[in-house]
Every structure is written in C-alpha cells, then in structure tokens.
Motif scaffolding. Structure first.
Motif, short mmCIF file in Angstrom:
data_model
loop_
_atom_site.label_atom_id
_atom_site.label_comp_id
_atom_site.label_asym_id
_atom_site.label_seq_id
_atom_site.Cartn_x
_atom_site.Cartn_y
_atom_site.Cartn_z
N GLU A 165 47.30 35.40 69.25
CA GLU A 165 47.93 34.77 70.42
C GLU A 165 48.35 33.34 70.10
O GLU A 165 49.43 32.90 70.50
CB GLU A 165 46.97 34.79 71.62
CG GLU A 165 47.61 34.21 72.86
CD GLU A 165 46.81 34.41 74.14
OE1 GLU A 165 45.58 34.57 74.06
OE2 GLU A 165 47.43 34.41 75.21
N HIS A 218 42.84 28.56 77.94
CA HIS A 218 43.04 29.32 76.70
C HIS A 218 42.36 28.58 75.56
O HIS A 218 43.02 27.87 74.79
CB HIS A 218 44.53 29.49 76.40
CG HIS A 218 45.13 30.70 77.06
ND1 HIS A 218 45.44 30.74 78.38
CD2 HIS A 218 45.45 31.91 76.56
CE1 HIS A 218 45.94 31.94 78.67
NE2 HIS A 218 45.95 32.66 77.59
N HIS A 252 41.59 36.55 73.09
CA HIS A 252 42.11 35.48 73.94
C HIS A 252 42.14 34.13 73.22
O HIS A 252 41.08 33.59 72.87
CB HIS A 252 41.22 35.41 75.18
CG HIS A 252 41.71 34.52 76.23
ND1 HIS A 252 42.75 34.84 77.07
CD2 HIS A 252 41.32 33.29 76.59
CE1 HIS A 252 42.97 33.87 77.91
NE2 HIS A 252 42.11 32.91 77.65
N ASN A 293 49.66 29.12 79.04
CA ASN A 293 50.05 29.79 77.79
C ASN A 293 50.70 31.16 77.98
O ASN A 293 51.76 31.44 77.42
CB ASN A 293 48.81 29.95 76.90
CG ASN A 293 49.16 30.43 75.51
OD1 ASN A 293 49.70 29.67 74.72
ND2 ASN A 293 48.89 31.69 75.23
N ASP A 294 50.08 32.01 78.80
CA ASP A 294 50.59 33.37 78.95
C ASP A 294 51.95 33.39 79.65
O ASP A 294 52.81 34.21 79.35
CB ASP A 294 49.60 34.24 79.73
CG ASP A 294 48.34 34.51 78.92
OD1 ASP A 294 48.34 34.21 77.72
OD2 ASP A 294 47.36 35.02 79.51
ZN LIG Z 1 46.44 34.52 76.90
#
Ligand SMILES: [Zn+2]
Length: 296
Positions: free
Chosen positions: A191, A60, A186, A68-69
């Motif tokens: 984010e 990321h 992204h 991260n996600d």
């Molecule tokens: Zn992400």
C-alpha cells in the motif's frame, strides 16, 4: 481571370479545411469540473457509466496520510477513466471505519447514514444519467458494506445497476516483495508503494519504523468464527506490515495493475446490457412470486 481563379482555389481550400469535422471537445472525467451542457455530452460519451471511488478517513500507520485510501483510489479511478471514458463522482469517504475510532482523524458515520448516503448518492447519480455505477473501493474495511449495499439493491426496483470494483493491486509478474506477503496489509509495503506513486509528497518513509506493524494476535478464536473487534485485536496501531521497505518500482507495478483492472471493468460494464434486463425481470416477478415460471 487568373486572379479570380486563384481566389476560387484559395476559397475552395479554405472551405474544405473548414468542412473537416471538428475534433471532439476534450471533456474532463471529473464530475465537478464539467459545465452543465458538457455534463450531458459527458454522460453520452461515457455510455451512462460512472465511477464512485470510495475511500476513508483513517490512520495509516505513522507514515501515510489519513486520507490515503481516498487519495489512492481517486488516483487510479481518474487514470482509468481517462483511458476508458467515464464520469468520476467527487470525493467520497463515507465508508465503514468503526474499528479506527480510537485513532486521531477518523471519521466514522453511523451505519444507517453510511447506507442511506450511499443509496441517495447512487440514486442521484442515476437520476443524472449514470445508469451504470461502478463503486471503486479503496479501503479494506469497506467490502462487507459495499457487497451488502449491492445485494440490497434487489429490495426495490432501480433503473440502474450498481457494480463493485475491489482493490486489485497484485498480479502476475510482480516485482519481489521485501516483506512477508501474509503480513503486508494496512500501510504495509504494498500500500505504501502505491502511495509513493499517487502522492509521493505525503509519504514519510523515514517514520515507518517508529510504530509496530506486527500482528499482536490478542484473540485466540477458531478460524471461521467472526467478531468485530478482530482487527483491533491484531493491529491496534492501524498499521499492518512494513511500510519502510516500500518502493516506487513496486508502486508502479501495483498502480498500473489496479488501473488496468478498472479499465477492463469499465469496458465490461459498458458492454453489459444483461444485468439491467435481469434486474427488471426479477423486480417484476418478485411482485407475484407464485406466478414465477420455472426456468427451462
Ligand atoms: Zn489503506
């Protein structure tokens, strides 16, 4: 007499206090933290509704963690389940990420395994009482996989329903963004802002400008013509946007928006009795399509 009258009153008070219904025990929303007996209680309290947050292991940008996600989607899912009780499946990051295989730390399972593992996971969840499974997606590369997975549930009869909850960060009343919205994807401003709420200790804002998050536009193809290398053509650094302008203010808004969307979906899913009924009707009719009546 007087003493015994007082004693009677004392006993009465004590028994009245004791007769009060005991508070319902606090149940963790984490599948793995429940005892076996508590799991049964938890599924009943959740009205058979469970969350399967799905993340990924993928670079990321230069400033956010590989997980991260997964970290962010679990943060919002766990918070939502605490507001509207649901049982949350343990860490799951076996999604679609072939386009990041050239970057360190990427874990990309074969497409066959992604689908098989997801099917066996939801089957096992359902066998344990999760008759309504909400897959909460946290990764931008997963929607095609997840929607196909949901569509493919019609292939064979299932005694449970799969729902897909997408990423729902932006909304009305959002604080102004400092970077262009179109390029903010992204590991960009939005984010990164959410990560600053979920796991601020893992965000390295000072490194965010050390790589380019600009669209490199290396493919010139008409809109509507798709090819798998499109993402790599645009963002070979696995970075799209400007993470350095992220803020806690934006993160708080977007995180809350996402949690609210999940809470709303959990409530809607608990109330939904129609999906399973229609699935059953469909499975039955698909065994003998020539007898399917025309809907009046
Ligand atoms: Zn992400």
């Amino acid at each position: 007499m007087r003493r015994s009258a007082l004693l009677s009153i004392a006993l009465l008070v004590a028994s009245t206090a004791g007769a009060q219904a005991p508070a319902a025990p606090k149940l963790s929303v984490h599948w793995e933290e429940l005892t076996g007996p508590d799991f049964t209680t938890a599924i009943a309290r959740a009205q058979n509704t469970c969350l399967l947050p799905i993340g990924i292991m993928e670079k990321h940008g230069p400033h956010l963690p590989i997980g991260n996600d997964l970290l962010n989607v679990r943060y919002v899912s766990l918070n939502a389940a605490q507001q509207e009780y649901a049982v949350v499946f343990p860490e799951y990051y076996f999604g679609q990420i072939f386009e990041a295989k050239h970057e360190p730390g990427t874990v990309a399972y074969s497409r066959e395994l992604q689908l098989q593992l997801l099917q066996e996971t939801t089957d096992e969840m359902a066998r344990n009482g999760c008759k309504k499974v909400i897959i909460v997606n946290g990764h931008g590369g997963n929607p095609n996989l997840l929607n196909f997975f949901a569509q493919s549930q019609l292939d064979k009869a299932h005694d449970y329903v799969v729902y897909i909850e997408g990423i729902a960060r932006s909304g009305a009343g959002e604080p102004a963004h400092k970077s262009p919205r179109a390029g903010d994807q992204h590991a960009g401003e939005s984010e990164t802002s959410v990560s600053m709420i979920a796991r601020p200790d893992l965000v390295h804002l000072d490194r965010a400008k050390s790589e380019s998050g600009a669209d490199q536009a290396r493919l010139k193809l008409p809109d509507g013509l798709y090819t798998g290398i499109w993402w790599y053509a645009k963002f070979p650094n696995h970075y799209a946007g400007q993470g350095e302008v992220a803020s806690r203010e934006l993160g708080e808004f977007e995180t809350k928006n996402w949690i609210d969307a999940i809470v709303k979906s959990i409530r809607a899913v608990k109330a939904d009795q129609e999906s399973q009924r229609l699935q059953n009707e469909f499975y039955e009719r698909s065994k003998h399509p020539l007898d399917t009546p025309v809907q009046p």
